[in-house]
Design a protein around this motif. Structure first.
Motif, PDB file in Angstrom:
ATOM      1  N   GLN A   1       0.827  -1.185   0.000  1.00 58.75           N
ATOM      2  CA  GLN A   1       0.000   0.000   0.000  1.00 58.75           C
ATOM      3  C   GLN A   1       0.864   1.238   0.000  1.00 58.75           C
ATOM      4  OE1 GLN A   1      -2.367  -0.462   3.493  1.00 58.75           O
ATOM      5  NE2 GLN A   1      -4.005  -1.501   2.386  1.00 58.75           N
ATOM      6  N   THR A   2       0.365   2.269  -0.633  1.00 55.85           N
ATOM      7  CA  THR A   2       1.103   3.528  -0.671  1.00 55.85           C
ATOM      8  C   THR A   2       0.247   4.649  -0.118  1.00 55.85           C
ATOM      9  OG1 THR A   2       0.320   4.016  -2.887  1.00 55.85           O
ATOM     10  CG2 THR A   2       2.418   2.820  -2.703  1.00 55.85           C
ATOM     11  N   GLY A   3       0.881   5.754   0.155  1.00 49.27           N
ATOM     12  CA  GLY A   3       0.159   6.917   0.641  1.00 49.27           C
ATOM     13  C   GLY A   3      -0.081   6.882   2.133  1.00 49.27           C
ATOM     14  N   PHE A   4      -0.943   7.783   2.562  1.00 46.42           N
ATOM     15  CA  PHE A   4      -1.295   7.888   3.971  1.00 46.42           C
ATOM     16  C   PHE A   4      -2.539   7.043   4.195  1.00 46.42           C
ATOM     17  CE2 PHE A   4       1.485  11.389   3.279  1.00 46.42           C
ATOM     18  CZ  PHE A   4       2.181  11.504   4.471  1.00 46.42           C
ATOM     19  N   VAL A   5      -2.343   5.814   4.651  1.00 52.32           N
ATOM     20  CA  VAL A   5      -3.399   4.823   4.734  1.00 52.32           C
ATOM     21  C   VAL A   5      -4.358   5.091   5.895  1.00 52.32           C
ATOM     22  CG1 VAL A   5      -3.875   2.367   4.954  1.00 52.32           C
ATOM     23  CG2 VAL A   5      -1.894   3.136   3.658  1.00 52.32           C
ATOM     24  N   GLU A   6      -3.835   5.377   7.070  1.00 51.31           N
ATOM     25  CA  GLU A   6      -4.674   5.579   8.245  1.00 51.31           C
ATOM     26  C   GLU A   6      -5.356   6.946   8.169  1.00 51.31           C
ATOM     27  OE1 GLU A   6      -2.443   3.332  11.783  1.00 51.31           O
ATOM     28  OE2 GLU A   6      -1.265   4.886  10.795  1.00 51.31           O
ATOM     29  N   LYS A   7      -6.668   6.958   8.241  1.00 50.63           N
ATOM     30  CA  LYS A   7      -7.445   8.193   8.158  1.00 50.63           C
ATOM     31  C   LYS A   7      -7.745   8.708   9.561  1.00 50.63           C
ATOM     32  CE  LYS A   7      -7.815   7.668   3.723  1.00 50.63           C
ATOM     33  NZ  LYS A   7      -6.758   8.193   2.928  1.00 50.63           N
ATOM     34  N   TYR A   8      -8.055  10.004   9.641  1.00 53.33           N
ATOM     35  CA  TYR A   8      -8.460  10.590  10.910  1.00 53.33           C
ATOM     36  C   TYR A   8      -9.936  10.294  11.123  1.00 53.33           C
ATOM     37  CZ  TYR A   8      -4.122  13.092  10.215  1.00 53.33           C
ATOM     38  OH  TYR A   8      -2.819  13.397   9.993  1.00 53.33           O
ATOM     39  N   ILE A   9     -10.274   9.845  12.310  1.00 52.89           N
ATOM     40  CA  ILE A   9     -11.654   9.521  12.645  1.00 52.89           C
ATOM     41  C   ILE A   9     -12.194  10.620  13.549  1.00 52.89           C
ATOM     42  CG2 ILE A   9     -13.163   7.882  13.808  1.00 52.89           C
ATOM     43  CD1 ILE A   9     -11.067   5.718  13.140  1.00 52.89           C
ATOM     44  N   LYS A  10     -13.343  11.159  13.201  1.00 51.73           N
ATOM     45  CA  LYS A  10     -13.965  12.162  14.072  1.00 51.73           C
ATOM     46  C   LYS A  10     -14.504  11.456  15.302  1.00 51.73           C
ATOM     47  CE  LYS A  10     -15.086  15.601  10.676  1.00 51.73           C
ATOM     48  NZ  LYS A  10     -16.083  16.460  10.090  1.00 51.73           N
ATOM     49  N   SER A  11     -14.215  12.028  16.453  1.00 48.80           N
ATOM     50  CA  SER A  11     -14.586  11.417  17.719  1.00 48.80           C
ATOM     51  C   SER A  11     -15.570  12.293  18.462  1.00 48.80           C
ATOM     52  CB  SER A  11     -13.327  11.213  18.570  1.00 48.80           C
ATOM     53  OG  SER A  11     -13.671  10.831  19.866  1.00 48.80           O
ATOM     54  N   ARG A  99       8.974  21.309   7.212  1.00 45.72           N
ATOM     55  CA  ARG A  99       7.526  21.369   7.012  1.00 45.72           C
ATOM     56  C   ARG A  99       7.027  20.213   6.133  1.00 45.72           C
ATOM     57  NH1 ARG A  99       7.873  24.925  10.751  1.00 45.72           N
ATOM     58  NH2 ARG A  99       6.790  26.905  10.625  1.00 45.72           N
ATOM     59  N   MET A 100       7.411  19.012   6.529  1.00 45.41           N
ATOM     60  CA  MET A 100       6.989  17.808   5.812  1.00 45.41           C
ATOM     61  C   MET A 100       6.500  16.768   6.803  1.00 45.41           C
ATOM     62  SD  MET A 100       7.394  18.193   2.513  1.00 45.41           S
ATOM     63  CE  MET A 100       7.324  16.517   1.910  1.00 45.41           C
ATOM     64  N   GLU A 101       5.579  15.938   6.340  1.00 45.01           N
ATOM     65  CA  GLU A 101       5.103  14.796   7.115  1.00 45.01           C
ATOM     66  C   GLU A 101       5.436  13.543   6.321  1.00 45.01           C
ATOM     67  OE1 GLU A 101       1.083  12.999   9.193  1.00 45.01           O
ATOM     68  OE2 GLU A 101       0.883  14.662   7.809  1.00 45.01           O
ATOM     69  N   PHE A 102       5.907  12.526   7.032  1.00 46.21           N
ATOM     70  CA  PHE A 102       6.276  11.267   6.382  1.00 46.21           C
ATOM     71  C   PHE A 102       5.559  10.113   7.059  1.00 46.21           C
ATOM     72  CE2 PHE A 102       9.844  14.150   5.886  1.00 46.21           C
ATOM     73  CZ  PHE A 102      10.104  14.046   4.529  1.00 46.21           C
ATOM     74  N   ASP A 103       5.098   9.164   6.249  1.00 40.79           N
ATOM     75  CA  ASP A 103       4.561   7.919   6.784  1.00 40.79           C
ATOM     76  C   ASP A 103       5.709   6.921   6.803  1.00 40.79           C
ATOM     77  OD1 ASP A 103       3.386   5.148   6.693  1.00 40.79           O
ATOM     78  OD2 ASP A 103       1.556   6.336   6.952  1.00 40.79           O
ATOM     79  N   ILE A 104       6.020   6.416   7.971  1.00 44.02           N
ATOM     80  CA  ILE A 104       7.180   5.548   8.158  1.00 44.02           C
ATOM     81  C   ILE A 104       7.066   4.255   7.354  1.00 44.02           C
ATOM     82  CG2 ILE A 104       8.475   4.206   9.876  1.00 44.02           C
ATOM     83  CD1 ILE A 104       7.374   6.322  11.947  1.00 44.02           C
ATOM     84  N   TYR A 105       5.866   3.706   7.273  1.00 42.47           N
ATOM     85  CA  TYR A 105       5.700   2.376   6.703  1.00 42.47           C
ATOM     86  C   TYR A 105       5.349   2.360   5.228  1.00 42.47           C
ATOM     87  CZ  TYR A 105       6.352   0.887  11.406  1.00 42.47           C
ATOM     88  OH  TYR A 105       6.918   0.679  12.633  1.00 42.47           O
ATOM     89  N   THR A 106       4.783   3.446   4.685  1.00 40.65           N
ATOM     90  CA  THR A 106       4.473   3.470   3.255  1.00 40.65           C
ATOM     91  C   THR A 106       5.457   4.324   2.472  1.00 40.65           C
ATOM     92  OG1 THR A 106       3.005   5.393   3.373  1.00 40.65           O
ATOM     93  CG2 THR A 106       2.013   3.216   3.755  1.00 40.65           C
ATOM     94  N   GLY A 107       6.212   5.177   3.181  1.00 46.34           N
ATOM     95  CA  GLY A 107       7.151   6.060   2.507  1.00 46.34           C
ATOM     96  C   GLY A 107       6.520   7.318   1.933  1.00 46.34           C
ATOM     97  N   ALA A 108       5.228   7.517   2.159  1.00 50.20           N
ATOM     98  CA  ALA A 108       4.545   8.698   1.630  1.00 50.20           C
ATOM     99  C   ALA A 108       5.051   9.965   2.315  1.00 50.20           C
ATOM    100  CB  ALA A 108       3.042   8.559   1.837  1.00 50.20           C
TER     101      ALA A 108
END
Length: 139
Positions: A1-11, A99-108
């Motif tokens: 899988q690529t990209g930012f897989v985990e989405k933000y859930i409204k609580s 000013r960057m965000e990285f996903d450790i496991y997908t490389g996004a």
């Protein structure tokens, strides 16, 4: 899988909608739900934005987190062994200086920026975030 897989859930938890006294909030350059071919600036959930700002103000180089799981902030595998994140570890880094965000496991990777009424005009790091996101700069 690529990209930012985990989405933000409204609580419904009040802690996810705090009224903090910081003048700044944080945004990421994400996919527009109405048109997946476009990218737009989107606000982080309030509690997450507060944690990012808090560490930025303390001079930390980065903030490590996992969406929707505040209990694992700062936890990581020394050397990730697969593309799947095990439970109990952070999956993303927000680096303040670049000013960057990285996903450790997908490389996004994606641009992030700090915004607010009292944000410094012409902040070079936020200008870099706009540049990386493809946002036109005024002449």
């Amino acid at each position: 899988q690529t990209g930012f897989v985990e989405k933000y859930i409204k609580s419904k938890n009040q802690l996810d909608r705090p009224d903090f006294d910081y003048d700044y909030s944080w945004e990421y350059h994400g996919i527009d739900e109405s048109d997946p071919t476009k990218r737009v600036w989107k606000k982080y959930p309030p509690l997450l934005s507060h944690h990012i700002e808090s560490l930025c103000r303390r001079g930390a180089p980065r903030y490590m987190y996992r969406p929707n799981n505040h209990d694992v902030e700062g936890e990581y595998e020394y050397a990730p062994y697969s593309s799947q994140a095990p439970p109990g570890v952070s999956t993303r880094y927000v680096y303040f200086r670049c000013r960057m965000e990285f996903d450790i496991y997908t490389g996004a990777a994606r641009a992030v920026r700090r915004i607010g009424e009292d944000a410094p005009v012409g902040d070079p790091w936020d200008a870099m975030a706009d540049y990386l996101a493809g946002v036109e700069q005024p002449p």
